[in-house]
Design a protein around this motif. Sequence first.
Motif: not given
Length: 378
Positions: A187-191, A204-206, A234-240, A247-252
């Motif tokens: 899943i790839y989310v764009t905010g 807009i928070s992905a 999961i992976d996402g964001g550029e800095s705190v 953001a992205a998620a990989h699902v089993d």
Amino acid sequence: MKEFLQTKQTEMLSLLEKLVNIDSGSTHKKGIDEVGGILKGIYEEIGFTVEVIDEPENGNNMVITYPGSENPTMIAVAHMDTVFRVGTASERPFSIEGNRAYGPGVIDMKASQVTLIYALKALKENSPGALEKIQIVLNGDEEIGSPTSRRVIEKYAEGKTHALIMEPARKDGSLVTARRGGGRYSIYVTGKGAHSGIEPQNGISAIEELAHKIIKLHALTNHAEGISVSVGLIDGGESVNTIAPSAAAHVDVRITYAEQAEAIDRQVKEICASSDVAGTTIKLEGGINRPPMVKNEQTIQFLELIKETGDKLGIKVTDVATGGGSDASFTSAMGVSTIDGLGPVGGNAHSVDEYLELPTLVGRTNLLAEVIRKLANK
């Protein structure tokens, strides 16, 4: 055949050491093809014809047939790839401690490659006619779901009566007669990025959107029905201090019955079809890529044949169901009588502690050879 194999034990270990000490992770085509080249040469020495199916990115697949074989009734499937990164073989090469051998891929499944080869060598010495009844597929991408080799396996499994899948036996020596099916999704989310202190209202928070999706996906899990859905990466964001623009998620996903596949696929797609956080967009990739391997009457009959063979050799054969996937699912779903776990005994696959129980190498090779001989004479 056991006497023949006992005289070959040193050879078997030498070949195993050579294979284990070659990096052949699923993304390392060069290493997989190097392993394939070694195996190709050995099969040709035995007398088989080897067809190499070139793959541009993944490891090559191979189809191995005995000359004059007009109607092989069995297919054996063994994968050449491992899960380990390049450099692992030099960091912890093949070693023996007591009754165990260690090294990356030693049990999953380079020992099985050795087992298969020497079972065929034993048959050539004792029952050469059996070689015409078996066709072999060696694949280079099983650990990543067999994206290129599935079509090869299914093509050559067509019309076969029995499939021998060379994954290792379980730690207690059990064969595998059932496996869960499943798939993977990304899943790839764009905010929209923005400074979290100066103008957070413009962002807009992905990651927020992805959090909604993770909760909904995990709610699809139903252990009572054998369904599990897990976001493992999961992976996402550029800095705190930045509202996350992506953001992205990989699902089993795991299923127990074939009829669950369509429903779970539909539910995953429905969850990702619309946004919970206004202004985000979602891209979904993947799907169900392995049917379950179901223990049916065909499986039970095949298992009984192996048990009878094991009894004569002094090997007690048991079986088990497992949640992990393998190429057994493809042949089983085609209606081919399938047994998995026909390699030697070992454990801790995919870890630094992966091991082979050395005393089982000859015994399980002998069992495999005798099973092939029995099937060839049916």
